[in-house]
Write a protein that holds these residues in place. Structure first.
Motif, PDB file in Angstrom:
ATOM      1  N   MET A   1      -4.994 -14.539   9.550  1.00 11.49           N
ATOM      2  CA  MET A   1      -4.910 -15.125  10.863  1.00 11.49           C
ATOM      3  C   MET A   1      -6.215 -15.875  11.121  1.00 11.49           C
ATOM      4  N   ARG A   2      -6.098 -17.093  11.615  1.00 10.84           N
ATOM      5  CA  ARG A   2      -7.279 -17.897  11.983  1.00 10.84           C
ATOM      6  C   ARG A   2      -7.382 -17.966  13.502  1.00 10.84           C
ATOM      7  N   LEU A   3      -8.563 -17.639  14.003  1.00 13.92           N
ATOM      8  CA  LEU A   3      -8.805 -17.795  15.429  1.00 13.92           C
ATOM      9  C   LEU A   3      -9.564 -19.094  15.637  1.00 13.92           C
ATOM     10  N   GLU A   4      -8.995 -19.978  16.433  1.00 13.46           N
ATOM     11  CA  GLU A   4      -9.605 -21.283  16.671  1.00 13.46           C
ATOM     12  C   GLU A   4      -9.910 -21.447  18.148  1.00 13.46           C
ATOM     13  N   GLY A   5     -10.842 -22.317  18.453  1.00 23.32           N
ATOM     14  CA  GLY A   5     -11.156 -22.614  19.846  1.00 23.32           C
ATOM     15  C   GLY A   5     -12.110 -21.599  20.428  1.00 23.32           C
ATOM     16  N   ARG A   6     -11.610 -20.825  21.386  1.00 22.37           N
ATOM     17  CA  ARG A   6     -12.468 -19.913  22.133  1.00 22.37           C
ATOM     18  C   ARG A   6     -11.960 -18.480  22.072  1.00 22.37           C
ATOM     19  N   LEU A   7     -12.886 -17.577  21.931  1.00 23.09           N
ATOM     20  CA  LEU A   7     -12.613 -16.150  22.069  1.00 23.09           C
ATOM     21  C   LEU A   7     -13.715 -15.615  22.970  1.00 23.09           C
ATOM     22  N   TYR A   8     -13.369 -15.461  24.219  1.00 28.23           N
ATOM     23  CA  TYR A   8     -14.361 -15.059  25.217  1.00 28.23           C
ATOM     24  C   TYR A   8     -13.654 -14.282  26.319  1.00 28.23           C
ATOM     25  N   SER A   9     -14.405 -13.847  27.292  1.00 25.41           N
ATOM     26  CA  SER A   9     -13.858 -12.980  28.337  1.00 25.41           C
ATOM     27  C   SER A   9     -12.651 -13.576  29.056  1.00 25.41           C
ATOM     28  N   GLY A  10     -12.499 -14.892  29.053  1.00 25.48           N
ATOM     29  CA  GLY A  10     -11.400 -15.542  29.760  1.00 25.48           C
ATOM     30  C   GLY A  10     -10.048 -15.491  29.070  1.00 25.48           C
ATOM     31  N   ASN A  11      -9.994 -15.166  27.771  1.00 24.99           N
ATOM     32  CA  ASN A  11      -8.699 -15.164  27.083  1.00 24.99           C
ATOM     33  C   ASN A  11      -8.491 -13.948  26.175  1.00 24.99           C
ATOM     34  N   LEU A  12      -9.186 -12.874  26.442  1.00 21.50           N
ATOM     35  CA  LEU A  12      -9.133 -11.701  25.566  1.00 21.50           C
ATOM     36  C   LEU A  12      -7.740 -11.095  25.443  1.00 21.50           C
ATOM     37  N   SER A  13      -7.046 -10.942  26.544  1.00 24.37           N
ATOM     38  CA  SER A  13      -5.739 -10.278  26.475  1.00 24.37           C
ATOM     39  C   SER A  13      -4.742 -11.096  25.659  1.00 24.37           C
ATOM     40  N   ILE A  15      -5.423 -13.192  23.119  1.00 21.02           N
ATOM     41  CA  ILE A  15      -5.786 -13.093  21.699  1.00 21.02           C
ATOM     42  C   ILE A  15      -5.495 -11.688  21.177  1.00 21.02           C
ATOM     43  N   GLN A  16      -5.790 -10.683  21.962  1.00 22.46           N
ATOM     44  CA  GLN A  16      -5.514  -9.309  21.547  1.00 22.46           C
ATOM     45  C   GLN A  16      -4.015  -9.118  21.292  1.00 22.46           C
ATOM     46  N   PHE A  17      -3.184  -9.676  22.145  1.00 20.08           N
ATOM     47  CA  PHE A  17      -1.735  -9.596  21.961  1.00 20.08           C
ATOM     48  C   PHE A  17      -1.328 -10.243  20.631  1.00 20.08           C
ATOM     49  N   LYS A  18      -1.902 -11.405  20.310  1.00 17.83           N
ATOM     50  CA  LYS A  18      -1.571 -12.093  19.060  1.00 17.83           C
ATOM     51  C   LYS A  18      -2.008 -11.272  17.849  1.00 17.83           C
ATOM     52  N   ILE A  19      -3.177 -10.667  17.926  1.00 16.76           N
ATOM     53  CA  ILE A  19      -3.665  -9.834  16.825  1.00 16.76           C
ATOM     54  C   ILE A  19      -2.754  -8.625  16.635  1.00 16.76           C
ATOM     55  N   GLU A  20      -2.418  -7.966  17.721  1.00 12.48           N
ATOM     56  CA  GLU A  20      -1.548  -6.790  17.623  1.00 12.48           C
ATOM     57  C   GLU A  20      -0.165  -7.161  17.095  1.00 12.48           C
ATOM     58  N   ALA A  21       0.374  -8.299  17.500  1.00 13.49           N
ATOM     59  CA  ALA A  21       1.677  -8.748  17.000  1.00 13.49           C
ATOM     60  C   ALA A  21       1.618  -9.032  15.506  1.00 13.49           C
ATOM     61  N   ALA A  22       0.531  -9.664  15.055  1.00  9.67           N
ATOM     62  CA  ALA A  22       0.369  -9.945  13.619  1.00  9.67           C
ATOM     63  C   ALA A  22       0.204  -8.644  12.845  1.00  9.67           C
ATOM     64  N   LEU A  23      -0.515  -7.689  13.403  1.00 14.23           N
ATOM     65  CA  LEU A  23      -0.754  -6.420  12.723  1.00 14.23           C
ATOM     66  C   LEU A  23       0.515  -5.580  12.640  1.00 14.23           C
ATOM     67  N   ASP A  24       1.458  -5.808  13.532  1.00 15.26           N
ATOM     68  CA  ASP A  24       2.745  -5.105  13.452  1.00 15.26           C
ATOM     69  C   ASP A  24       3.505  -5.449  12.174  1.00 15.26           C
ATOM     70  N   LYS A  25       3.164  -6.593  11.567  1.00 17.35           N
ATOM     71  CA  LYS A  25       3.892  -7.080  10.395  1.00 17.35           C
ATOM     72  C   LYS A  25       3.197  -6.780   9.075  1.00 17.35           C
ATOM     73  N   THR A  26       2.018  -6.141   9.122  1.00 19.48           N
ATOM     74  CA  THR A  26       1.267  -5.908   7.899  1.00 19.48           C
ATOM     75  C   THR A  26       0.371  -4.687   8.034  1.00 19.48           C
TER      76      THR A  26
END
Length: 94
Positions: A1-13, A15-26
């Motif tokens: 998984m590539r994280l692009e753009g911004r990872l900061y206090s304004g979009n944590l939930s 991005i966390q949702f995307k990580i958890e969804a990806a981790l459900d598959k592997t």
């Protein structure tokens, strides 16, 4: 998984949702942080919490950063380890 753009206090939930969804598959998820343009301590902490949660579920998240100095500085500041090289051995030692 590539994280692009911004990872900061304004979009944590989001991005966390995307990580958890990806981790459900592997069992092992490699997260490439090099493309990030903005990254703060809150983002680093969220990655740490996600990694710990994965470990509790017998999964792993590997944080990868080879060139992004912003990411390296934030991780150094908050004391989180990351990989700068990925080899088959890396998956066994994380």
């Amino acid at each position: 998984m590539r994280l692009e753009g911004r990872l900061y206090s304004g979009n944590l939930s989001e991005i966390q949702f995307k990580i958890e969804a990806a981790l459900d598959k592997t069992q092992t998820l490699v997260v490439d942080l090099d493309p990030l343009e903005k990254f703060d301590a809150a983002g680093a902490y969220m990655l740490y919490i996600a990694s710990e949660k994965a470990r509790e579920n017998n999964k792993q998240i590997i944080l990868f950063c080879k060139e992004n100095e912003i990411v390296k500085r934030v991780f150094s500041f908050v004391g989180i380890n990351y990989f700068s090289k990925l080899t088959p051995l890396s998956f066994n030692t994380f």
